[in-house]
Write a protein that holds these residues in place. Structure first.
Motif, mmCIF file in Angstrom:
data_model
loop_
_atom_site.group_PDB
_atom_site.id
_atom_site.type_symbol
_atom_site.label_atom_id
_atom_site.label_comp_id
_atom_site.label_asym_id
_atom_site.label_seq_id
_atom_site.Cartn_x
_atom_site.Cartn_y
_atom_site.Cartn_z
ATOM 1 N N ASN A 41 0.777 -1.238 -0.008
ATOM 2 C CA ASN A 41 0.070 -0.064 -0.066
ATOM 3 C C ASN A 41 0.868 1.051 0.167
ATOM 4 O OD1 ASN A 41 -2.721 1.191 0.465
ATOM 5 N ND2 ASN A 41 -1.648 1.941 2.225
ATOM 6 N N VAL A 42 0.611 2.071 -0.917
ATOM 7 C CA VAL A 42 1.391 3.235 -1.059
ATOM 8 C C VAL A 42 0.589 4.545 -0.904
ATOM 9 C CG1 VAL A 42 2.928 4.903 -2.376
ATOM 10 C CG2 VAL A 42 3.011 2.340 -2.612
ATOM 11 N N SER A 43 0.535 5.400 0.347
ATOM 12 C CA SER A 43 -0.367 6.516 0.583
ATOM 13 C C SER A 43 0.506 7.848 0.414
ATOM 14 C CB SER A 43 -0.787 6.339 2.080
ATOM 15 O OG SER A 43 -1.343 5.259 2.181
ATOM 16 N N LYS A 44 -0.091 8.748 -0.224
ATOM 17 C CA LYS A 44 0.540 9.960 -0.398
ATOM 18 C C LYS A 44 0.416 11.015 0.912
ATOM 19 C CE LYS A 44 -0.217 10.269 -5.542
ATOM 20 N NZ LYS A 44 1.186 10.140 -5.609
ATOM 21 N N PRO A 45 1.242 12.019 0.979
ATOM 22 C CA PRO A 45 1.047 12.613 2.380
ATOM 23 C C PRO A 45 -0.354 13.328 2.624
ATOM 24 C CG PRO A 45 3.171 13.147 0.982
ATOM 25 C CD PRO A 45 2.303 12.468 0.335
ATOM 26 N N GLY A 46 -0.594 13.266 3.801
ATOM 27 C CA GLY A 46 -1.802 13.611 4.303
ATOM 28 C C GLY A 46 -3.006 12.686 4.001
ATOM 29 N N ILE A 47 -2.956 11.516 3.323
ATOM 30 C CA ILE A 47 -3.956 10.757 2.976
ATOM 31 C C ILE A 47 -4.042 9.650 4.196
ATOM 32 C CG2 ILE A 47 -4.447 8.668 1.588
ATOM 33 C CD1 ILE A 47 -5.063 11.652 0.149
ATOM 34 N N THR A 48 -5.207 9.590 4.574
ATOM 35 C CA THR A 48 -5.884 8.326 5.367
ATOM 36 C C THR A 48 -6.644 7.287 4.610
ATOM 37 O OG1 THR A 48 -6.239 10.014 7.142
ATOM 38 C CG2 THR A 48 -7.208 8.001 7.294
ATOM 39 N N LYS A 49 -6.173 6.418 5.035
ATOM 40 C CA LYS A 49 -7.052 4.921 4.360
ATOM 41 C C LYS A 49 -7.576 4.110 5.438
ATOM 42 C CE LYS A 49 -4.234 4.722 0.000
ATOM 43 N NZ LYS A 49 -3.617 3.920 -0.910
ATOM 44 N N GLY A 50 -8.512 3.149 4.934
ATOM 45 C CA GLY A 50 -9.252 2.287 5.994
ATOM 46 C C GLY A 50 -10.447 2.708 6.398
ATOM 47 N N ASN A 51 -10.520 2.993 7.861
ATOM 48 C CA ASN A 51 -11.934 3.277 8.516
ATOM 49 C C ASN A 51 -12.794 2.128 8.408
ATOM 50 O OD1 ASN A 51 -11.184 5.853 9.775
ATOM 51 N ND2 ASN A 51 -11.246 6.918 7.672
ATOM 52 N N HIS A 52 -12.363 0.999 8.566
ATOM 53 C CA HIS A 52 -13.363 -0.128 8.407
ATOM 54 C C HIS A 52 -12.827 -1.296 9.630
ATOM 55 C CE1 HIS A 52 -9.980 -1.244 5.313
ATOM 56 N NE2 HIS A 52 -10.053 -2.290 6.441
ATOM 57 N N TRP A 53 -13.748 -2.135 9.893
ATOM 58 C CA TRP A 53 -13.479 -3.229 10.955
ATOM 59 C C TRP A 53 -13.644 -4.431 10.352
ATOM 60 C CZ3 TRP A 53 -17.461 -6.005 13.735
ATOM 61 C CH2 TRP A 53 -18.538 -5.844 13.420
ATOM 62 N N HIS A 54 -13.446 -5.727 11.123
ATOM 63 C CA HIS A 54 -13.521 -7.057 10.464
ATOM 64 C C HIS A 54 -13.993 -7.895 11.864
ATOM 65 C CE1 HIS A 54 -10.977 -5.749 7.355
ATOM 66 N NE2 HIS A 54 -10.149 -5.498 8.097
ATOM 67 N N HIS A 55 -14.872 -8.807 11.626
ATOM 68 C CA HIS A 55 -15.181 -9.840 12.586
ATOM 69 C C HIS A 55 -14.142 -10.978 12.786
ATOM 70 C CE1 HIS A 55 -19.353 -8.882 13.191
ATOM 71 N NE2 HIS A 55 -19.752 -8.832 11.809
ATOM 72 N N THR A 56 -13.652 -11.496 11.807
ATOM 73 C CA THR A 56 -12.687 -12.457 11.961
ATOM 74 C C THR A 56 -11.474 -12.253 11.163
ATOM 75 O OG1 THR A 56 -14.310 -14.101 12.100
ATOM 76 C CG2 THR A 56 -12.328 -14.966 11.488
ATOM 77 N N LYS A 57 -11.482 -11.453 9.952
ATOM 78 C CA LYS A 57 -10.230 -11.206 9.292
ATOM 79 C C LYS A 57 -9.292 -10.403 9.917
ATOM 80 C CE LYS A 57 -9.419 -8.893 4.698
ATOM 81 N NZ LYS A 57 -9.896 -8.494 3.789
ATOM 82 N N ASN A 58 -8.092 -10.656 9.835
ATOM 83 C CA ASN A 58 -7.251 -10.195 10.689
ATOM 84 C C ASN A 58 -5.741 -9.736 9.809
ATOM 85 O OD1 ASN A 58 -4.973 -12.234 11.348
ATOM 86 N ND2 ASN A 58 -6.964 -13.152 11.733
ATOM 87 N N GLU A 59 -5.167 -8.669 10.343
ATOM 88 C CA GLU A 59 -4.288 -8.073 9.246
ATOM 89 C C GLU A 59 -2.901 -7.718 10.226
ATOM 90 O OE1 GLU A 59 -6.526 -5.545 6.256
ATOM 91 O OE2 GLU A 59 -6.894 -5.030 8.090
ATOM 92 N N LYS A 60 -1.734 -7.530 9.481
ATOM 93 C CA LYS A 60 -0.481 -7.050 10.167
ATOM 94 C C LYS A 60 0.000 -5.999 9.249
ATOM 95 C CE LYS A 60 0.989 -11.321 12.121
ATOM 96 N NZ LYS A 60 0.877 -11.011 13.779
ATOM 97 N N PHE A 61 0.494 -4.765 9.623
ATOM 98 C CA PHE A 61 0.846 -3.782 9.051
ATOM 99 C C PHE A 61 2.349 -3.421 9.223
ATOM 100 C CE2 PHE A 61 -3.668 -1.083 8.535
ATOM 101 C CZ PHE A 61 -3.905 -2.299 7.717
ATOM 102 N N LEU A 62 3.110 -3.397 8.041
ATOM 103 C CA LEU A 62 4.488 -2.943 8.445
ATOM 104 C C LEU A 62 5.073 -1.681 7.560
ATOM 105 C CD1 LEU A 62 7.581 -3.425 9.296
ATOM 106 C CD2 LEU A 62 7.644 -5.260 7.413
ATOM 107 N N VAL A 63 5.049 -0.749 8.074
ATOM 108 C CA VAL A 63 5.501 0.625 7.295
ATOM 109 C C VAL A 63 7.132 0.651 7.192
ATOM 110 C CG1 VAL A 63 6.095 2.979 7.272
ATOM 111 C CG2 VAL A 63 3.678 1.973 8.212
#
Length: 369
Positions: free
Chosen positions: A277-299
Motif C-alpha cells: 500500500n502506497v499512501s501520499k502525504p496527508g492521506i488516510t486509508k481504512g476506517n473499517h473493521w472485521h469480524h474474523t479477518k485479521n491483518e498485520k501492517f509494516l511501514v
C-alpha cells in the motif's frame, strides 16, 4: 581429504561438487570427458574417497552402454589397484539394473565389477540404485521427465503424457547430495547389499504435469504453491530453475488513484495474502473493521499513524510508525482502524491479511475511527 568425483560436470556431479565446496572441502579432483588419462591416474593415486558418478545413459550406439558403464568402471578399478589405493568408492547405479535392457545390463555389470573389487581388496564399496532424480541443472528433453516437463512448460512448449496414471519413484537432488555427503562421513543409509536415498516420493505422470502447469499459472493469479507439501516445494524449486532468462520478472496490477496505490503481491489458500500500500502525504486509508479477518501492517518507508477504536467504544488508540524503525502492528478483530501518512513523502506499507479477499464475503465494514 582428497575427493575424486567422476562425471563432475553431470547433473549429480555438478550439484555434489558445488555442495562439497560449500561445506569446506577443498581438494576435489573433478574428472570429466575432457580430463586426460594421465591426470585420472594421478587422481586415483591420491584419492581418499571416490564418488564414481560418470556413466552413459543416452548413447548414439547401444554398445556405448557397456563401454561407458562397465568399461570405465573397470578402468577406474585398474588404476586404483595399480596404486594399491583401497579408499572407499561410492557409485550411483540405477533401479534399471534390475531390468534386461541394454542400459540396465551395463549398470548391473558395473555393479558386479565393484562387488568383486570389494571382495578382492577389502575396499568399502557403496552402490546406490537411484530411481528418477529431479532438481536444478538436469538436462531437459534427455532422460528426465521432470526436467522435460519443467523446461517445456516454462518455455511454452508442448509436453506428452502418454499414461497419466504411470507411477514414478523420485528422489530430489538435494536429498541425494545430502545422502552422498553423509556416506562420505560414514553415515550411509544401507539397504541390503546396496544403499539408498531415504527420502523418496511416489507420483504419477499426470500429477507431475498438473502441478507443473499450476506453477506457471501462479504468476497470473499471484498464488504460492503449498509449501507445506515436501514434494510440491521441491518440484516448484525445480520448475523455477528452468524459467527463461528474460522472464524472471512478472508484472503486478497496481490499483492507482489520487490517494496512492494498492497492489496485491502474493495470495495463498492457507496463509492469506500480502499487499503493498502506497499512501501520499496527508492521506488516510481504512476506517473499517472485521469480524474474523485479521491483518498485520509494516511501514517500510515514510511516517504514519495507525489509529484504532474498539467497536462501541469512544477511546482512540494511536501507534506512530516509521520506515526508520521496522515494527509490525497487529490489526485486532472488532477494532475499526485507519492509517494516515503524516510525513512529507509517500508512505509504503506492507499489509498481510490472514485470508484472500473474497468479494462475496469481504468481512469488511465501514466505520470512522
Amino acid at each position: 581429504m582428497n575427493i575424486l568425483v567422476t562425471g563432475a560436470e553431470g547433473f549429480i556431479g555438478k550439484n555434489l561438487v558445488a555442495e562439497l565446496y560449500n561445506q569446506g572441502y577443498k581438494n576435489i579432483f573433478q574428472y570429466t570427458r575432457k580430463t586426460s588419462k594421465e591426470l585420472l591416474d594421478d587422481y586415483c593415486q591420491k584419492a581418499d574417497f571416490v564418488f564414481h558418478l560418470a556413466g552413459v545413459n543416452r548413447p548414439i550406439n547401444k554398445s556405448e552402454f557397456m563401454s561407458g558403464n562397465y568399461g570405465f568402471t573397470s578402468e577406474l578399478i585398474i588404476l586404483l589397484k595399480k596404486h594399491q589405493n583401497t579408499c572407499p568408492i561410492l557409485t550411483t547405479s540405477s533401479i534399471q539394473a534390475e531390468l534386461e535392457n541394454p542400459y540396465g545390463i551395463s549398470k548391473k555389470a558395473g555393479e558386479n565389477v565393484l562387488f568383486h573389487y570389494e571382495k578382492d581388496t577389502g575396499a568399502n564399496v557403496l552402490i546406490y540404485r537411484l530411481p528418477n532424480v529431479f532438481g536444478k541443472w538436469c538436462k531437459p528433453n534427455y532422460n528426465s521427465v521432470v526436467a522435460t516437463f519443467c523446461h517445456n512448460i516454462a518455455h511454452d512448449h508442448p509436453i506428452q503424457v502418454k499414461d497419466p496414471n504411470r507411477m514414478l519413484n523420485l528422489v530430489y537432488i538435494d536429498d541425494v547430495i545430502n545422502e552422498l555427503i553423509d556416506a562420505l562421513n560414514g553415515r550411509e543409509t544401507a539397504h541390503g547389499d546396496f544403499c539408498k536415498v531415504p527420502i523418496e516420493h511416489e507420483k504419477t505422470l499426470g500429477e507431475i504435469a498438473e502441478l507443473t502447469y499450476s506453477f506457471k499459472q501462479c504468476r497470473k493469479d499471484k498464488s504460492i504453491p503449498d509449501m507445506s507439501d515436501p514434494f510440491i516445494k521441491k518440484l516448484y524449486s525445480t520448475y523455477l530453475s528452468y524459467i527463461p532468462k528474460n522472464q524472471f520478472s512478472y508484472d503486478l496490477k497496481m490499483n492507482i488513484d489520487d490517494r496512492g496505490s494498492f497492489t496485491e503481491f502474493i495470495r495463498t489458500i492457507d496463509t492469506g495474502q500480502v499487499s503493498v500500500n502506497v499512501s501520499k502525504p496527508g492521506i488516510t486509508k481504512g476506517n473499517h473493521w472485521h469480524h474474523t479477518k485479521n491483518e498485520k501492517f509494516l511501514v517500510v518507508s515514510g511516517r504514519g499513524v495507525i489509529r484504532f477504536r474498539k467497536y462501541g467504544s469512544e477511546e482512540i488508540i494511536e501507534y506512530f510508525v516509521s520506515g526508520d524503525k521496522m515494527e509490525v502492528v497487529d490489526i485486532p478483530t472488532g477494532y475499526t482502524h485507519n492509517i494516515e501518512n503524516i510525513g512529507n513523502t509517500d508512505m509504503v506499507t506492507i499489509m498481510w491479511a490472514n485470508e484472500m479477499f473474497d468479494k462475496d464475503n469481504p468481512d469488511t465494514y465501514h466505520l470512522e475511527v
